[in-house]
Design a protein around this motif. Structure first.
Motif, short mmCIF file in Angstrom:
data_model
loop_
_atom_site.label_atom_id
_atom_site.label_comp_id
_atom_site.label_asym_id
_atom_site.label_seq_id
_atom_site.Cartn_x
_atom_site.Cartn_y
_atom_site.Cartn_z
N ALA A 195 0.84 -1.20 0.00
CA ALA A 195 0.00 0.00 0.00
C ALA A 195 0.87 1.25 0.00
O ALA A 195 0.55 2.25 -0.66
CB ALA A 195 -0.93 -0.01 1.21
N ALA A 196 2.00 1.20 0.71
CA ALA A 196 2.92 2.34 0.73
C ALA A 196 3.50 2.59 -0.66
O ALA A 196 3.63 3.74 -1.09
CB ALA A 196 4.05 2.09 1.73
N LEU A 197 3.83 1.50 -1.38
CA LEU A 197 4.35 1.66 -2.74
C LEU A 197 3.33 2.27 -3.68
O LEU A 197 3.69 2.98 -4.62
CB LEU A 197 4.81 0.31 -3.29
CG LEU A 197 6.02 -0.35 -2.60
CD1 LEU A 197 6.38 -1.65 -3.30
CD2 LEU A 197 7.22 0.59 -2.59
N ALA A 198 2.04 2.02 -3.42
CA ALA A 198 0.98 2.57 -4.27
C ALA A 198 0.59 3.99 -3.88
O ALA A 198 -0.13 4.67 -4.63
CB ALA A 198 -0.25 1.67 -4.21
N ALA A 199 1.07 4.47 -2.72
CA ALA A 199 0.70 5.80 -2.22
C ALA A 199 1.56 6.87 -2.89
O ALA A 199 2.58 6.57 -3.51
CB ALA A 199 0.87 5.84 -0.71
N PRO A 200 1.16 8.14 -2.76
CA PRO A 200 1.99 9.25 -3.28
C PRO A 200 3.36 9.27 -2.62
O PRO A 200 3.55 8.68 -1.55
CB PRO A 200 1.17 10.50 -2.93
CG PRO A 200 -0.22 10.00 -2.74
CD PRO A 200 -0.11 8.62 -2.19
N PRO A 201 4.34 9.94 -3.23
CA PRO A 201 5.69 10.01 -2.65
C PRO A 201 5.67 10.52 -1.22
O PRO A 201 4.91 11.44 -0.88
CB PRO A 201 6.43 10.97 -3.58
CG PRO A 201 5.69 10.88 -4.88
CD PRO A 201 4.25 10.66 -4.52
N GLY A 202 6.49 9.93 -0.39
CA GLY A 202 6.58 10.37 0.99
C GLY A 202 7.43 11.61 1.13
O GLY A 202 8.06 12.07 0.18
N GLU A 203 7.47 12.15 2.35
CA GLU A 203 8.24 13.38 2.60
C GLU A 203 9.69 13.06 2.90
O GLU A 203 10.60 13.67 2.33
CB GLU A 203 7.60 14.14 3.77
CG GLU A 203 6.21 14.66 3.45
CD GLU A 203 5.59 15.39 4.63
OE1 GLU A 203 6.29 15.58 5.65
OE2 GLU A 203 4.41 15.77 4.55
N THR A 204 9.94 12.11 3.80
CA THR A 204 11.32 11.78 4.15
C THR A 204 11.87 10.64 3.32
O THR A 204 13.07 10.45 3.23
CB THR A 204 11.40 11.40 5.64
OG1 THR A 204 10.52 10.28 5.88
CG2 THR A 204 10.98 12.55 6.53
N ASP A 205 10.99 9.86 2.69
CA ASP A 205 11.40 8.70 1.90
C ASP A 205 10.56 8.66 0.62
O ASP A 205 9.71 7.79 0.43
CB ASP A 205 11.19 7.43 2.72
CG ASP A 205 11.75 6.18 2.05
OD1 ASP A 205 12.41 6.32 1.01
OD2 ASP A 205 11.49 5.07 2.55
N PRO A 206 10.79 9.62 -0.29
CA PRO A 206 9.88 9.77 -1.45
C PRO A 206 9.82 8.55 -2.36
O PRO A 206 8.81 8.31 -3.00
CB PRO A 206 10.44 10.99 -2.18
CG PRO A 206 11.84 11.12 -1.69
CD PRO A 206 11.85 10.62 -0.29
N ASP A 207 10.92 7.78 -2.44
CA ASP A 207 10.95 6.64 -3.34
C ASP A 207 10.60 5.33 -2.64
O ASP A 207 10.80 4.25 -3.20
CB ASP A 207 12.33 6.53 -4.00
CG ASP A 207 12.62 7.72 -4.90
OD1 ASP A 207 11.84 7.95 -5.83
OD2 ASP A 207 13.61 8.43 -4.64
#
Length: 539
Positions: free
Chosen positions: A471-483
């Protein structure tokens, strides 16, 4: 009164003013000496092998920072010498930051003395800069020392420039060397070249002689030469990468976002009550929120008035603010938040020149000092109290992120970071509670999904953990770990446990390609896994 006695009185009053500035600055920041390392300090300073030995000086001078587009050798060198002098005692590192801030306060006072010719106005403005709450982040965040240093050498360069214009060329050469030090402290130091360029076309002091074009070229030549030297060092150290490119895609939206950023910075200068690491950019048009448009129109009216008045110092102060705002205007995408209080530190110097001008205007009016001094004292005490309280927030990560939640209980970022702080303190239940709150506020928060997946994996529930990671991989880019590097790392571990070695290898390789600064500690372990798996898969 003789010229000698007048000069002696001036020296005594200047020294007295500096003592007052030092006492007030050290009083408000005295509590910060007991603060610890927070946020990026652990990676940039505590766990960075470059800070541990003087033999690393060549790497410090001719190698990129941990994040490659950054090249700040003079700033990194200070951490190296800090360790030689005091080990990893955070009190020393905070003391260095505080004394650099004090240096900036004194330099601003000396600049204002030259520009305003009014000691009390210069002292009032410098005192307000010393204790202004918006500066607390730059002073307390040890890893933000680069900003303090860039302004320190920038102000020192400008002061030497002003005195050199009036007294002689030797100080002008010294000014160019100080400018070079500002460049080596932080990339934004280059904006001082634009400030000095503007200053060559303005007579900011009556004692300055008029300049023709030849004089201006000769005056600016050393700054230009040292700028070229800096870029040569930078290109060599970054292996040809001069800086962060400015992508054409999204440029208009990055510029448009300043409509919602500039009012927040103005509010931080005028009413610095909303102090947090988690400033938000409002979504909506020009009436969201409603007070932004009137504030921007008021700013426009002030700027028009200043230019119509013809006050050269006021116009120059506006130029200082605009020039030093450009690097934080998101024309070049900054790998951080859109609004950060420490970014305001350099542009704010121009604002406090305005403060000094307003104070001088009130001081020259009949009876003005009777109300001006008490009003300044009230503002000063209020700012001092707010800054003292904010300094307490920076004691450690737990207190810092707790303050973020208090400031804005609806901030997903504040809750997420508070959860990581609870985890560092061993309170897993509190950490999980904060991450669950994060996902209620933002169901697409990738980093919170990864953390929840890790909690499930620790409990042995690999199925739930895998669902969170995917689910994290399908979510928008993160702030501290965008990839989503950590999602790939943990999926790699799950695949390896299941014997899916090719899939594990792919996840590990993706981690190595995209690992952010925050998770560099895992890089060595994953490199060993990749080497082992590659030999196994090929075999």
């Amino acid at each position: 009164m003789t010229a000698a006695s007048s000069k002696g009185d001036t020296l005594r009053t200047t020294l007295l003013s500096i003592v007052i500035l030092a006492v007030v600055t050290l009083s408000v920041y005295g509590v910060s000496f007991s603060n610890g390392f927070v946020m990026d300090d652990e990676v940039i300073i505590v766990n960075n092998p470059q800070t541990l030995s003087l033999s690393n000086i060549p790497d410090v001078l001719f190698a990129p920072d941990l994040i490659k587009p950054y090249y700040r050798p003079l700033n990194r060198a200070t951490y190296l010498f800090d360790f030689q002098l005091a080990g990893m005692r955070p009190a020393w590192y905070h003391a260095v930051n505080i004394f650099i801030h004090l240096g900036n306060v004194v330099l601003l006072f000396l600049v204002l003395r030259l520009l305003l010719r009014d000691r009390l106005a210069a002292l009032a403005a410098a005192l307000l800069f010393a204790v202004h709450p918006a500066n607390a982040e730059a002073v307390n965040f040890i890893s933000a020392r680069n900003t303090l240093m860039a302004l320190f050498f920038g102000l020192a360069s400008f002061l030497s420039y002003l005195q050199g214009r009036a007294e002689g060329k030797k100080l002008l050469w010294f000014s160019s060397l100080l400018y070079f030090c500002s460049l080596l402290s932080k990339e934004t130091g280059i904006m001082m070249s634009a400030v000095l360029f503007v200053a060559t076309f303005m007579r900011l002091q009556e004692s300055e002689r008029p300049l023709n074009w030849k004089d201006r070229i000769i005056l600016l030549a050393p700054y230009g030469a040292l700028t070229l030297l800096y870029f040569a060092m930078r290109a060599y150290s970054l292996q040809g990468i001069v800086g962060t490119p400015v992508p054409a895609e999204g440029l208009f939206s990055r510029l448009a976002i300043n409509y919602h950023i500039i009012p927040q910075y103005i509010a931080l200068l005028l009413f610095p009550a909303d102090l947090t690491l988690f400033h938000k950019v409002p979504q909506g048009g020009i009436f969201s929120p409603a007070w932004y448009l009137p504030l921007l129109l008021l700013l426009l009216a002030v700027v028009v008035y200043i230019f119509r008045s013809g006050n050269r110092v006021a116009i120059f102060a506006f130029g200082w603010m605009v020039i030093n705002y450009i690097p934080i205007s998101n024309i070049v995408p900054i790998p951080s938040d859109f609004i950060t209080e420490r970014y305001l530190y350099m542009p704010a110097a121009g604002f406090f020149i305005w403060v000094g001008l307003l104070w001088r205007a009130g001081n020259v009016r009949e009876g003005g000092r009777r109300w001006l001094i008490p009003a300044t004292a009230i503002v000063l005490v209020a700012a001092l109290v707010l800054t003292f309280q904010r300094n307490l927030d920076w004691k450690d990560n737990l207190s810092l992120f707790s303050s973020g939640v208090r400031n804005d209980p609806a901030s997903p970022g504040a809750h997420y970071n508070l959860g990581t702080s609870y985890l560092e303190h061993g309170d897993i239940a509190a950490a999980q509670r904060e991450w669950e709150t994060t996902l209620r506020l933002n169901p697409q928060h990738a980093e919170a999904m990864v953390q929840m997946g890790t909690l499930a994996a620790v409990r042995g529930d690999l199925g739930t953990a895998e669902r969170y990671y995917l689910a994290a991989l399908a979510a928008p880019p993160g702030e501290t770990d965008p990839d989503k590097a950590m999602a790939h790392l943990n999926l790699g571990k799950i695949c390896e446990k299941r014997g899916q070695l090719r899939e594990a290898l792919q996840h590990y390789q993706h981690f190595l390609r995209t690992v952010p600064l925050t998770y560099l500690e895992y890089k060595g372990e994953v490199e060993k896994k990749v080497k082992s798996l590659m030999s196994t898969v090929k075999g």
